[in-house]
Enzyme design. Structure first.
Site, mmCIF file in Angstrom:
data_model
loop_
_atom_site.group_PDB
_atom_site.id
_atom_site.type_symbol
_atom_site.label_atom_id
_atom_site.label_comp_id
_atom_site.label_asym_id
_atom_site.label_seq_id
_atom_site.Cartn_x
_atom_site.Cartn_y
_atom_site.Cartn_z
ATOM 1 N N CYS A 67 -10.400 -8.498 -10.947
ATOM 2 C CA CYS A 67 -10.543 -7.611 -9.854
ATOM 3 C C CYS A 67 -9.108 -7.357 -9.447
ATOM 4 O O CYS A 67 -8.382 -7.899 -8.799
ATOM 5 C CB CYS A 67 -11.452 -8.286 -8.703
ATOM 6 S SG CYS A 67 -11.365 -7.212 -7.462
ATOM 7 N N CYS B 142 -8.819 -7.023 -5.470
ATOM 8 C CA CYS B 142 -8.677 -8.163 -4.988
ATOM 9 C C CYS B 142 -7.510 -8.805 -5.146
ATOM 10 O O CYS B 142 -6.730 -9.372 -4.296
ATOM 11 C CB CYS B 142 -9.671 -9.092 -5.511
ATOM 12 S SG CYS B 142 -11.267 -8.536 -5.765
ATOM 13 N N ASP B 143 -6.823 -8.664 -6.461
ATOM 14 C CA ASP B 143 -5.813 -9.743 -6.557
ATOM 15 C C ASP B 143 -4.262 -8.880 -6.955
ATOM 16 O O ASP B 143 -3.437 -9.486 -6.957
ATOM 17 C CB ASP B 143 -5.707 -10.555 -7.796
ATOM 18 C CG ASP B 143 -6.966 -11.221 -7.689
ATOM 19 O OD1 ASP B 143 -7.439 -11.638 -6.677
ATOM 20 O OD2 ASP B 143 -7.846 -11.747 -8.432
#
Ligand code: NAP
Length: 312
Positions: free
Chosen positions: A138, A141-142
């Site tokens: 992701c 997200c990261d």
């Protein structure tokens, strides 16, 4: 909450565009409707950046905002949305029974499966070892953690290109590693990719090994044509090679095809009477929010029809 209160005419499992659209139609159609949306309702669109092909929105839309709107719309129309994960379903009883991670049991006269899909991994042992320690599924997200660092993205579809473009906001450089010499991603994304000087394309290559100690230090890739390997000095490896249907809870209970997608007829009916399915869980081809929303609508309309039929 008593067992009686947990009985619904329609229970929907899943909270992507398919689930919420089903909830909107089911509730608006007069059915007592529950949607079990998991801990963070919204599905895969929560992980996307901008959506610019969902009709009705002139300017690009943030995925999470679109899902928030769908959730509020479903609630306004009377659907009850629960932030609980369904962990098992019993389709051998009537009403159907759905048990959640909190141990609650919801019963349903009709059930709509809309659990979507989840990111696929390559399956390399070194990849699995470093998930959460530099290997990510992701970018949204990261990506933030790789400010000023070099990262690599594996894949050649829309997701991989979107991820690579997104990561250039943080990373000093993005290697994009694709197993063929031609991208699968759409033309518009490819144009953006070409114009981005931070992205280095590496074609005909696959991830061969993720290297590191307690965290990722490098990714070794292998050219499929020459057999030559190259080590990319990167602490971040983003895997973007497609999705698999999230059919776990229905495994062995509904008919699936060879790739585990739930099989439905052209009226969204799954293999057990009273169970309908919608969205990416039935769709190996399109995987578009708008297609999922359309199939959620179909499933709910069919479920409403089914409720009428069993009343007769
Ligand atoms: P995808 O279209 O299935 O592409 C997966 C990519 O990963 C392909 O390039 C594939 O290579 C590669 N791949 C698959 N298995 C691999 C492996 N084991 N090792 C290395 N590479 C591998 O998946 P996606 O990009 O996640 O997109 C899924 C769907 O969502 C598509 O329908 C896409 O259009 C849609 N989507 C749309 C948008 C948008 O419209 N903005 C954004 C994201 C996703 P090959 O090309 O060689 O098969």
């Amino acid at each position: 909450m008593t067992e009686t209160n947990n009985h619904y005419q329609i229970v929907i499992i899943g909270s992507g565009p398919a689930g919420f659209t089903a909830a909107i139609y089911a509730a608006r159609g007069g059915a007592r409707t529950a949607l079990l949306g998991g801990i963070a309702p919204g599905g895969q669109l929560l992980l996307t950046t901008e959506i610019e092909n969902y009709p009705g929105f002139i300017d690009p839309m943030v995925g999470a905002d679109l899902m928030e709107r769908m959730l509020k719309q479903a609630k306004r129309l009377g659907a009850e949305v629960f932030t609980e994960d369904a962990v098992s379903v019993d389709l051998s009883v009537r009403p159907f029974a759905v048990t959640t991670a909190f141990g609650r049991v919801y019963t349903a006269e009709a059930l709509i499966a809309a659990t979507g899909a989840r990111a696929r991994w390559t399956g390399l042992p070194s990849e699995q070892k470093f998930i959460g320690k530099g290997v990510s599924g992701c970018a949204t997200c990261d990506g933030f953690f790789y400010r000023g660092r070099e990262v690599c993205v594996i894949g050649g579809g829309d997701t991989a290109v979107e991820d690579a473009l997104f990561l250039t906001k943080f990373a000093s450089k993005v290697y994009m590693v694709h197993r063929r010499d031609k991208l699968r991603a759409n033309f518009r994304l490819q144009e953006k990719l070409r114009k981005n000087p931070k992205i280095e394309m590496i074609y005909d290559s696959v991830l061969d090994e993720v290297q590191g100690d307690d965290r990722v230090k490098a990714a070794r890739i292998k050219n499929m044509k020459t057999g030559l390997t190259r080590v990319l000095p990167t602490p971040g490896v983003f895997i973007a090679i497609g999705y698999d249907p999230a059919t776990g809870v229905f495994k062995g209970k509904l008919k699936t095809d060879d790739s585990s997608y739930i099989v439905t007829d052209d009226r969204a009916r799954a293999s057990v009477e009273g169970v309908f399915a919608a969205g990416d869980i039935i769709d190996p081809f399109y995987k578009q929010a708008i297609v999922a929303a359309g199939s959620g609508c179909k499933a709910a309309m069919e479920a409403l029809k089914y409720l009428e039929e069993i009343k007769k």
